[in-house]
Motif scaffolding. Structure first.
Motif, PDB file in Angstrom:
ATOM      1  N   VAL A   1       3.740   4.620   4.616  1.00  0.00           N
ATOM      2  CA  VAL A   1       2.836   3.577   4.133  1.00  0.00           C
ATOM      3  C   VAL A   1       2.857   2.430   5.134  1.00  0.00           C
ATOM      4  CG1 VAL A   1       2.294   1.969   2.267  1.00  0.00           C
ATOM      5  CG2 VAL A   1       3.298   4.209   1.734  1.00  0.00           C
ATOM      6  N   ALA A   2       1.705   2.131   5.721  1.00  0.00           N
ATOM      7  CA  ALA A   2       1.599   1.039   6.687  1.00  0.00           C
ATOM      8  C   ALA A   2       0.718  -0.061   6.101  1.00  0.00           C
ATOM      9  CB  ALA A   2       1.022   1.542   8.005  1.00  0.00           C
ATOM     10  N   PHE A   3       1.329  -1.204   5.800  1.00  0.00           N
ATOM     11  CA  PHE A   3       0.576  -2.345   5.278  1.00  0.00           C
ATOM     12  C   PHE A   3       0.002  -3.141   6.450  1.00  0.00           C
ATOM     13  CE2 PHE A   3       3.519  -1.639   1.668  1.00  0.00           C
ATOM     14  CZ  PHE A   3       2.575  -1.509   0.658  1.00  0.00           C
ATOM     15  N   LEU A   4      -1.323  -3.168   6.521  1.00  0.00           N
ATOM     16  CA  LEU A   4      -2.014  -3.849   7.609  1.00  0.00           C
ATOM     17  C   LEU A   4      -2.615  -5.183   7.180  1.00  0.00           C
ATOM     18  CD1 LEU A   4      -3.923  -0.756   9.072  1.00  0.00           C
ATOM     19  CD2 LEU A   4      -1.617  -1.564   9.623  1.00  0.00           C
TER      20      LEU A   4
ATOM     21  N   VAL B   1       2.413  -3.279  -6.013  1.00  0.00           N
ATOM     22  CA  VAL B   1       2.586  -1.827  -6.084  1.00  0.00           C
ATOM     23  C   VAL B   1       4.063  -1.454  -6.148  1.00  0.00           C
ATOM     24  CG1 VAL B   1       0.453  -1.452  -4.799  1.00  0.00           C
ATOM     25  CG2 VAL B   1       2.634  -1.511  -3.565  1.00  0.00           C
ATOM     26  N   SER B   2       4.300  -0.251  -6.630  1.00  0.00           N
ATOM     27  CA  SER B   2       5.645   0.324  -6.628  1.00  0.00           C
ATOM     28  C   SER B   2       5.701   1.407  -5.562  1.00  0.00           C
ATOM     29  CB  SER B   2       5.971   0.928  -7.995  1.00  0.00           C
ATOM     30  OG  SER B   2       5.979  -0.067  -8.993  1.00  0.00           O
ATOM     31  N   LEU B   3       6.762   1.386  -4.781  1.00  0.00           N
ATOM     32  CA  LEU B   3       6.903   2.343  -3.689  1.00  0.00           C
ATOM     33  C   LEU B   3       8.035   3.311  -3.984  1.00  0.00           C
ATOM     34  CD1 LEU B   3       6.515  -0.191  -0.765  1.00  0.00           C
ATOM     35  CD2 LEU B   3       4.859   1.559  -1.396  1.00  0.00           C
ATOM     36  N   ASN B   4       7.883   4.516  -3.472  1.00  0.00           N
ATOM     37  CA  ASN B   4       8.908   5.543  -3.601  1.00  0.00           C
ATOM     38  C   ASN B   4      10.005   5.277  -2.574  1.00  0.00           C
ATOM     39  OD1 ASN B   4      10.355   8.037  -3.215  1.00  0.00           O
ATOM     40  ND2 ASN B   4       8.676   9.103  -4.249  1.00  0.00           N
ATOM     41  N   GLU B   5      11.250   5.399  -2.969  1.00  0.00           N
ATOM     42  CA  GLU B   5      12.357   5.115  -2.047  1.00  0.00           C
ATOM     43  C   GLU B   5      12.393   6.082  -0.869  1.00  0.00           C
ATOM     44  OE1 GLU B   5      15.866   7.613  -4.407  1.00  0.00           O
ATOM     45  OE2 GLU B   5      15.893   5.423  -4.375  1.00  0.00           O
ATOM     46  N   ASN B   6      11.713   7.221  -0.998  1.00  0.00           N
ATOM     47  CA  ASN B   6      11.679   8.187   0.100  1.00  0.00           C
ATOM     48  C   ASN B   6      10.547   7.922   1.086  1.00  0.00           C
ATOM     49  OD1 ASN B   6      13.885   9.740  -0.877  1.00  0.00           O
ATOM     50  ND2 ASN B   6      12.531  10.709  -2.375  1.00  0.00           N
TER      51      ASN B   6
ATOM     52  N   TYR C   1      -5.953   2.643  -3.508  1.00  0.00           N
ATOM     53  CA  TYR C   1      -4.562   2.416  -3.110  1.00  0.00           C
ATOM     54  C   TYR C   1      -3.595   3.171  -4.016  1.00  0.00           C
ATOM     55  CZ  TYR C   1      -4.135  -1.240  -6.765  1.00  0.00           C
ATOM     56  OH  TYR C   1      -4.104  -1.939  -7.948  1.00  0.00           O
ATOM     57  N   GLN C   2      -4.004   3.405  -5.263  1.00  0.00           N
ATOM     58  CA  GLN C   2      -3.136   4.163  -6.162  1.00  0.00           C
ATOM     59  C   GLN C   2      -2.957   5.603  -5.671  1.00  0.00           C
ATOM     60  OE1 GLN C   2      -5.838   2.384  -7.090  1.00  0.00           O
ATOM     61  NE2 GLN C   2      -5.443   1.203  -8.960  1.00  0.00           N
ATOM     62  N   GLU C   3      -4.062   6.241  -5.297  1.00  0.00           N
ATOM     63  CA  GLU C   3      -3.985   7.620  -4.806  1.00  0.00           C
ATOM     64  C   GLU C   3      -3.234   7.687  -3.483  1.00  0.00           C
ATOM     65  OE1 GLU C   3      -6.877  11.267  -3.235  1.00  0.00           O
ATOM     66  OE2 GLU C   3      -7.767   9.507  -4.216  1.00  0.00           O
TER      67      GLU C   3
ATOM     68  N   ASP D   1       5.734  -2.624   7.106  1.00  0.00           N
ATOM     69  CA  ASP D   1       5.100  -3.815   6.538  1.00  0.00           C
ATOM     70  C   ASP D   1       4.818  -4.814   7.656  1.00  0.00           C
ATOM     71  OD1 ASP D   1       4.164  -5.869   5.005  1.00  0.00           O
ATOM     72  OD2 ASP D   1       6.060  -6.285   3.993  1.00  0.00           O
ATOM     73  N   PHE D   2       3.593  -4.795   8.166  1.00  0.00           N
ATOM     74  CA  PHE D   2       3.233  -5.647   9.297  1.00  0.00           C
ATOM     75  C   PHE D   2       2.736  -7.026   8.871  1.00  0.00           C
ATOM     76  CE2 PHE D   2       2.258  -1.287  11.035  1.00  0.00           C
ATOM     77  CZ  PHE D   2       3.355  -1.226  11.872  1.00  0.00           C
ATOM     78  N   CYS D   3       2.558  -7.235   7.571  1.00  0.00           N
ATOM     79  CA  CYS D   3       1.952  -8.494   7.134  1.00  0.00           C
ATOM     80  C   CYS D   3       2.708  -9.158   5.988  1.00  0.00           C
ATOM     81  CB  CYS D   3       0.490  -8.267   6.753  1.00  0.00           C
ATOM     82  SG  CYS D   3       0.231  -6.895   5.613  1.00  0.00           S
ATOM     83  N   GLY D   4       3.927  -8.735   5.729  1.00  0.00           N
ATOM     84  CA  GLY D   4       4.764  -9.428   4.760  1.00  0.00           C
ATOM     85  C   GLY D   4       4.438  -9.170   3.311  1.00  0.00           C
ATOM     86  N   VAL D   5       3.812  -8.041   3.016  1.00  0.00           N
ATOM     87  CA  VAL D   5       3.479  -7.708   1.630  1.00  0.00           C
ATOM     88  C   VAL D   5       4.734  -7.679   0.759  1.00  0.00           C
ATOM     89  CG1 VAL D   5       2.683  -5.835   0.126  1.00  0.00           C
ATOM     90  CG2 VAL D   5       1.353  -6.465   2.131  1.00  0.00           C
ATOM     91  N   LEU D   6       5.807  -7.142   1.289  1.00  0.00           N
ATOM     92  CA  LEU D   6       7.029  -6.957   0.508  1.00  0.00           C
ATOM     93  C   LEU D   6       7.963  -8.156   0.583  1.00  0.00           C
ATOM     94  CD1 LEU D   6       7.792  -3.267   1.533  1.00  0.00           C
ATOM     95  CD2 LEU D   6       6.403  -4.103  -0.367  1.00  0.00           C
ATOM     96  N   ASN D   7       7.575  -9.174   1.324  1.00  0.00           N
ATOM     97  CA  ASN D   7       8.460 -10.325   1.519  1.00  0.00           C
ATOM     98  C   ASN D   7       7.860 -11.622   1.013  1.00  0.00           C
ATOM     99  OD1 ASN D   7      10.943  -9.482   3.378  1.00  0.00           O
ATOM    100  ND2 ASN D   7       9.147  -8.302   4.014  1.00  0.00           N
TER     101      ASN D   7
END
Length: 204
Positions: A175-178, A187-192, A165-167, A197-203
């Motif tokens: 980036v599609a979170f399934l 993880v840290s995501l690039n603003e670009n 996942y790092q690479e 996010d289909f499964c609430g990883v970021l929420n």
């Protein structure tokens, strides 16, 4: 036996309600995770979290034993199966749309990270996995893009080349979170980056 089928069918119906809400919210431009959080403050409401479908060898299978035997009487159970199956198709279509939009905007093909293959978080079981179905559907539409398929709970897959996942996150434009694996929540995501996010990883 009927009790087991009922338990799993009930779960499937509850997940279908959450998944249907997510489809409505996507069209209405509402954050489904915030909506469910607020609705669940009611003492008699307990809405589950939506995802990209339903997998495993129980919940995704057992309702069919009821609907096949009692097709006229099992309308809600049958519709729930349709909704949960459709959610996986919808997620695949969202990724394809994001890919085409990126190419139109940037004039190049994107690199895409597909995050997760298991049928639920933090396991290595891929049976009846909606995430695996989505990856397969997206790859069927592949046109020389770079795809990074991530499943932190397995090292090798006989069909897919597994990337860390790092690479994947370092190289991906989309980036599609399934699957909401624990590793993904840190993880840290690039603003670009375009994030689906289909499964609430970021929420969560």
């Amino acid at each position: 036996e009927m009790c087991k089928l009922t338990e799993n069918s009930s779960r499937d119906v509850q997940i279908a309600f959450a998944n249907e809400l997510s489809l409505i919210c996507a069209k209405a431009d509402i954050n489904v995770w915030e909506l469910i959080h607020l609705a669940n403050k009611h003492p008699r409401v307990n809405i589950l979290q939506p995802g990209c479908g339903v997998g495993g060898h129980c919940i995704a299978v057992d309702p069919y034993f009821i609907t096949s035997e009692f097709p006229m009487e099992s309308q809600i159970i049958g519709k729930a199966r349709e909704i949960n199956n459709y959610k996986s198709f919808w997620c695949a279509e969202q990724i394809k749309t994001a890919k085409h939009d990126f190419q139109l905007k940037h004039g190049r093909k994107p690199s895409i990270a597909l995050m997760g293959l298991a049928f639920k978080p933090n396991i290595d079981d891929l049976r009846e996995s909606p995430a695996k179905y989505i990856v397969q559907k997206v790859l069927q539409d592949a046109q020389d893009e770079n795809y990074y398929i991530v499943e932190p709970n397995i090292e090798i897959h006989q069909v897919f080349k597994i990337t860390s996942y790092q690479e994947a996150l370092e190289k991906a434009d989309i980036v599609a979170f399934l699957v909401a694996h624990q590793e993904f929540k840190e993880v840290s995501l690039n603003e670009n980056q375009v994030v689906l996010d289909f499964c609430g990883v970021l929420n969560n």
